[in-house]
Design a protein around this motif. Structure first.
Motif, short mmCIF file in Angstrom:
data_model
loop_
_atom_site.label_atom_id
_atom_site.label_comp_id
_atom_site.label_asym_id
_atom_site.label_seq_id
_atom_site.Cartn_x
_atom_site.Cartn_y
_atom_site.Cartn_z
N ARG A 1 -4.31 -10.80 12.14
CA ARG A 1 -4.19 -12.22 11.79
C ARG A 1 -2.76 -12.63 11.44
NH1 ARG A 1 -6.55 -15.54 8.31
NH2 ARG A 1 -6.49 -14.10 6.56
N ARG A 2 -1.89 -11.69 11.19
CA ARG A 2 -0.52 -12.08 10.86
C ARG A 2 0.19 -12.74 12.05
NH1 ARG A 2 0.06 -6.38 10.54
NH2 ARG A 2 1.23 -5.44 12.24
N LYS B 1 -1.94 -19.81 7.74
CA LYS B 1 -0.68 -19.67 7.00
C LYS B 1 -0.27 -21.04 6.46
CE LYS B 1 0.80 -16.23 10.37
NZ LYS B 1 1.73 -15.93 11.46
N TYR C 1 0.71 -14.31 6.12
CA TYR C 1 -0.61 -14.80 5.72
C TYR C 1 -0.49 -15.94 4.70
CZ TYR C 1 -1.88 -10.21 7.61
OH TYR C 1 -2.01 -9.12 8.40
N ASP D 1 -3.10 -9.33 3.76
CA ASP D 1 -4.18 -10.27 4.04
C ASP D 1 -5.23 -10.28 2.95
OD1 ASP D 1 -5.71 -12.12 5.33
OD2 ASP D 1 -6.45 -10.77 6.89
#
Length: 373
Positions: free
Chosen positions: A55-56, A91, A107, A186
């Motif tokens: 997800r970064r 973000k 994140y 995260d």
């Protein structure tokens, strides 16, 4: 249930659609899920999560980054469009400036909403106070008398130092450290009771002061003998051996305490890689360095022996040895067999570890903590 169609324009796209998106960093096309849609300066932008990618790398993209030739719509797209996206899915900070480094966050972190609207959040690298502008930060630096993290310096060798502080005594700094950490971890929680933890901040020093490189925390009282709860090496210092230095330091403390320890689990994907590498190198260093007896034979060594001498818990010793494939069952007994290739790779890895913890430079006594209420 889903169906794929060709879209003539991005106006047809909804939250929850799946389509090929060009990643801004690599320019490669990757299947992505639309998380949110916004209007910016008269143009639509799409916040996407790349399928099976960390997800970064989630990001805002424009029309030009979308492949509209095959868009997958799901039957629950309408429901997802009506639901507000979870704030922590996206973000919220564009950039931070910490000392001489500008860092792009990975994140969400719950910094004040007004600050998150700025192009950059400016942090004091000594007290971690956050400011909306360089001018504001400059005014703060003239008044800030800190040049190192709070607490006691318990280790120094060359330019590397470690400072220990108590979350109950320096709660404000600990809170700001957690906010910074959340930008890069995260699953980091910022709502924990900080008084339960001790923090160990690693710094690099120069004529201006002691600059934060990373840190780890650990519970004052752990029923599972965890010697580390959370660990972070800041992005500018990653891939330079500092992560292993933090891990090694946590085990040096366990040695002084006279017990074995392990990190709080489950570990993140990057955390597991770092620990597996550290465990393997530490165990191989011990085994290869074991002297032979007068007959040229190496003495027998048990998992208990390795655990006691390294302070690595027995389960982690076994896990690392299985990963190395050095345990063989022979004539009814387990035998350690380390081949020449494994030894050669280990020596190359150890040559790359330029910085190591020197136990003689650690000045620390375990704290006598009161029992929990």
């Amino acid at each position: 249930m889903s169906f794929a169609v060709k879209c003539e324009s991005s106006e047809a796209l909804k939250v929850g659609c799946l389509l090929q998106v060009r990643m801004r960093e690599t320019k490669e096309w990757q299947l992505a899920d639309i998380i949110s849609i916004r209007e910016l300066k008269g143009k639509r932008q799409f916040y996407v999560h790349y399928v099976n990618v960390n997800r970064r790398l989630d990001e805002w993209v424009d029309d030009d980054d979308l492949d509209l030739s095959s868009v997958q719509f799901s039957m629950d797209n309408k429901k997802r469009e009506q639901d507000e996206p979870d704030a922590e899915e996206m973000k919220n900070v564009k950039m931070i400036e910490l000392g001489r480094h500008r860092i792009k966050p990975w994140y969400f972190s719950p910094y004040p909403e007004q600050l998150c609207k700025m192009d950059c959040i400016y942090l004091c690298e000594f007290c971690l106070k956050y400011c909306p502008s360089q001018f504001c930060l400059g005014r703060h630096l003239k008044k800030c008398n800190l040049r190192h993290p709070p607490g006691n310096e318990i280790y120094r060798k060359d330019t590397i130092s470690f400072f220990e502080f108590d979350g109950s005594r320096d709660e404000l700094y600990a809170r700001k450290l957690c906010l910074l950490t959340k930008l890069f971890l995260d699953h980091k929680s910022v709502d924990v009771k900080l008084s339960r933890f001790l923090f160990y901040v690693m710094t690099e020093s120069d004529s201006r002061g002691f600059h934060i490189v990373g840190y780890f925390s650990k519970e004052k009282h752990s029923d599972n003998d965890y010697n580390l709860s959370c660990i972070l090496t800041l992005p500018p210092y990653q891939r330079k051996g500092y992560g292993k230095l933090l891990i090694d330091f946590s085990y040096q403390l366990s040695k002084i305490e006279g017990k074995t320890g392990c990190p709080e689990k489950p570990l993140s994907d990057l955390g597991l890689l770092s620990y597996r590498s550290y465990w393997s190198e530490t165990i191989l260093e011990l085994l290869i360095g074991t002297s032979s007896n007068k007959n040229g034979e190496r003495p027998s060594v048990s998992i208990n022996d390795i655990s006691e001498r390294t302070s690595i818990r027995k389960e982690d010793v076994t896990f690392a040895m299985d990963s190395l494939k050095i345990i063989n069952y022979l004539n009814g007994n387990n035998r350690l067999c380390i081949n020449a290739d494994t030894i050669a790779k280990h020596r190359v890895a150890m040559e790359k570890r330029k910085i190591r913890i020197d136990p003689k430079c650690l000045k620390w006594t375990p704290k006598k903590l009161t029992n929990r209420k």
